[in-house]
Write an enzyme that holds these catalytic residues in place. Structure first.
Site, PDB file in Angstrom:
ATOM      1  N   SER A  85       2.621   2.054  -1.247  1.00 52.56           N
ATOM      2  CA  SER A  85       2.966   1.107  -2.051  1.00 52.56           C
ATOM      3  C   SER A  85       5.164   1.077  -1.681  1.00 52.56           C
ATOM      4  CB  SER A  85       4.007   1.484  -3.722  1.00 52.56           C
ATOM      5  OG  SER A  85       4.381   0.482  -4.060  1.00 52.56           O
ATOM      6  N   ASP A 110      -4.900  -6.812  -6.414  1.00 52.10           N
ATOM      7  CA  ASP A 110      -2.988  -6.047  -6.737  1.00 52.10           C
ATOM      8  C   ASP A 110      -2.530  -7.238  -6.830  1.00 52.10           C
ATOM      9  OD1 ASP A 110      -0.989  -4.881  -6.277  1.00 52.10           O
ATOM     10  OD2 ASP A 110      -1.474  -3.956  -4.266  1.00 52.10           O
ATOM     11  N   HIS A 151      -3.002  -2.101  -7.575  1.00 52.76           N
ATOM     12  CA  HIS A 151      -1.437  -1.569  -6.603  1.00 52.76           C
ATOM     13  C   HIS A 151      -2.006  -0.149  -6.711  1.00 52.76           C
ATOM     14  CE1 HIS A 151       1.304  -1.947  -5.493  1.00 52.76           C
ATOM     15  NE2 HIS A 151       1.917  -0.655  -5.569  1.00 52.76           N
TER      16      HIS A 151
HETATM   17  C1  MLT Z   1       8.726  -2.130  -2.460  1.00 60.55           C
HETATM   18  O1  MLT Z   1       9.777  -3.209  -3.757  1.00 60.55           O
HETATM   19  O2  MLT Z   1       8.441  -1.978  -2.003  1.00 60.55           O
HETATM   20  C2  MLT Z   1       7.075  -3.425  -3.069  1.00 60.55           C
HETATM   21  O3  MLT Z   1       7.784  -4.054  -4.790  1.00 60.55           O
HETATM   22  C3  MLT Z   1       6.309  -1.874  -3.816  1.00 60.55           C
HETATM   23  C4  MLT Z   1       6.914  -0.982  -5.079  1.00 60.55           C
HETATM   24  O4  MLT Z   1       7.848   0.012  -4.680  1.00 60.55           O
HETATM   25  O5  MLT Z   1       6.860  -1.800  -5.911  1.00 60.55           O
END
Ligand code: MLT
Length: 205
Positions: free
Chosen positions: A107, A157, A188
């Protein structure tokens, strides 16, 4: 705690298997340097593990760079934080005598790993990017021949549209990277499918 110049709190676990490249673990929003250690040990048994904590706090949750909204990145901050992380990696390599690492990012950690690939080509030997997005509206041109990338997206996701990861695959491929992209029937969160695919890919990187 770190006494490296770059002030990332981190954990370094020396490896027992010198044939394996070290693995750079990059956690998701709200995680820390301990989060991905079990995953790292599972997918790369015996590898050295280098696991920094993101230096940005969003409502108390560690991240690797600022965002303006979910999926909307503060690109100036992302550039700066990417360069800080690159400096940390170089210093850690010199200090611990380790080779170029393979990143394993989830992520937010996968997104800064994608940014590392594009801004510092050659720094990473490869990268397994779990639930990653295109990090820049206009990604910098990079030469990534010889760099292997695994992309695991979730077809359901709600944070990362599958088309976005497919676009990232195209950008990295166009830069010369060897890219494997699996779009999994998942959201996710990670599953055993992610673990198995990452372990197999890590064995050959
Ligand atoms: C991010 O901010 O890198 C993406 O939205 C993934 C997350 O951290 O939720």
């Amino acid at each position: 705690m770190s006494d490296l110049r770059s002030d990332f709190v981190h954990i370094f676990e020396p490896g027992q298997d010198t044939a394996r490249p070290p693995v750079l673990l990059l956690h998701g929003t709200g995680g820390d340097e301990r989060d991905l250690l079990p995953l790292g040990r599972t997918v790369a048994p015996g590898a050295a593990l280098l696991s920094p904590r993101g230096a940005v706090l969003e409502h108390g949750m560690p991240r690797f760079f600022r965002r303006l909204a979910e999926g909307v990145f503060d690109e100036d901050d992302l550039r700066r934080r990417t360069d800080d992380l690159a400096a940390f990696i170089r210093e850690a390599q010199a200090r611990h005598g380790i080779a170029a690492p393979v990143a394993l990012g989830f992520s937010n950690g996968a997104n800064i790993a994608a940014s590392l690939l594009l801004r510092h080509p050659g720094l990473l030997r490869g990268a397994a990017l779990l639930r990653a997005m295109v990090p820049y509206a206009e990604p910098p041109a990079a030469r990534l021949e010889g760099t292997k990338v695994l992309l695991l997206s979730g077809a359901a996701d709600p944070i990362v549209p599958a088309a976005n990861t497919a676009r990232l695959a195209g950008i990295l491929q166009a830069a010369g990277a060897t890219v494997k992209h699996h779009d999994l029937p998942l959201g996710h969160g990670l599953s055993q499918m992610d673990v198995a695919l990452t372990r197999d890919w890590m064995a050959a990187v």
